[in-house]
Write a protein that holds these residues in place. Structure first.
Motif, PDB file in Angstrom:
ATOM      1  N   GLY A 111       0.930  -1.192   0.117  1.00 27.80           N
ATOM      2  CA  GLY A 111      -0.028  -0.006  -0.201  1.00 27.80           C
ATOM      3  C   GLY A 111       0.960   1.448  -0.127  1.00 27.80           C
ATOM      4  N   LEU A 112       0.745   2.137  -1.220  1.00 27.67           N
ATOM      5  CA  LEU A 112       1.680   3.279  -1.056  1.00 27.67           C
ATOM      6  C   LEU A 112       0.727   4.425  -0.619  1.00 27.67           C
ATOM      7  N   GLU A 113       0.444   4.439   0.751  1.00 28.95           N
ATOM      8  CA  GLU A 113      -0.371   5.567   1.286  1.00 28.95           C
ATOM      9  C   GLU A 113       0.505   6.358   2.181  1.00 28.95           C
ATOM     10  N   ARG A 183       3.848   7.687  -7.257  1.00 29.71           N
ATOM     11  CA  ARG A 183       2.727   6.895  -6.362  1.00 29.71           C
ATOM     12  C   ARG A 183       1.802   6.092  -7.263  1.00 29.71           C
ATOM     13  N   GLN A 187       1.710   2.179  -7.797  1.00 29.88           N
ATOM     14  CA  GLN A 187       0.315   1.471  -7.240  1.00 29.88           C
ATOM     15  C   GLN A 187      -0.099   0.460  -8.657  1.00 29.88           C
ATOM     16  N   SER A 191       0.266  -3.616  -8.464  1.00 25.65           N
ATOM     17  CA  SER A 191      -0.952  -4.179  -8.615  1.00 25.65           C
ATOM     18  C   SER A 191      -1.073  -5.276  -9.235  1.00 25.65           C
TER      19      SER A 191
END
Length: 193
Positions: A111-113, A183, A187, A191
């Protein structure tokens, strides 16, 4: 690290760069704590119990930094940016070695948060995730080196937007814009793995 200013670290880095051995002795305790914090942050992301200890990661990174004689240290942010790259290399090498010994295991999605410390939230990262992120960053670097550097500095270095802007000699606005693009690209890439 609280007792030293970025200017003091920058001055010591420049003196070390100019061959002052005493500057390295003064610099070591000032940067060691921050390197330890960065290493703890990276190792805390590992999903499984890690046989690589924080101190071992810091020591390996520090040894490589001391041996990096051709680096022209610009400032504190540059030092920690290079440190981030070295820790990335050490962790990825370790993950690849561990995976080659164990072959198999499930891969989870990274997760790239954004997190409050401006890094990436990679909860329960497994070594396969770290390798996948490294592979994706290599591809991103061929497409846009600066985007790859921004991800590396944020994730592995824990640098803030102003610090990244200083290291890369760009505006904070450009850092924010490039970060959003990088980002989103990562993602999509991750994915599909």
């Amino acid at each position: 690290m609280a007792s030293s200013s970025p200017q003091e670290i920058t001055a010591l880095l420049r003196a070390w760069n100019d061959g002052d051995a005493m500057a390295l002795e003064k610099l070591t305790p000032l940067v060691y704590q921050e390197l330890h914090r960065l290493a703890q942050r990276h190792l805390a992301r590992e999903w499984q119990a890690h046989s690589l200890q924080t101190s071992a990661l810091v020591n390996e990174a520090y040894l490589r930094l001391v041996d990096a004689q051709q680096v022209n240290w610009q400032n504190r942010a540059h030092f920690f940016g290079v440190s981030a790259r070295l820790m990335r290399q050490i962790l990825v090498d370790f993950a690849r070695q561990r995976d080659s010994q164990k072959r198999g295991g499930a891969v989870s999605i990274i997760g790239l948060e954004d997190t409050p410390d401006q890094g990436l939230d990679i909860a329960h990262t497994r070594s396969a995730d770290l390798v996948a992120l490294d592979d994706a960053l290599k591809v991103l670097a061929t497409l846009n080196e600066r985007h790859s550097q921004i991800v590396e500095l944020r994730f592995f270095g824990g640098l803030t937007e102003p610090e990244i802007a200083e290291v890369l000699h760009i505006s904070e606005r450009t850092v924010r814009s490039d970060w959003r693009v990088a980002r989103a690209w990562l993602q999509r890439q991750l994915s599909h793995t």
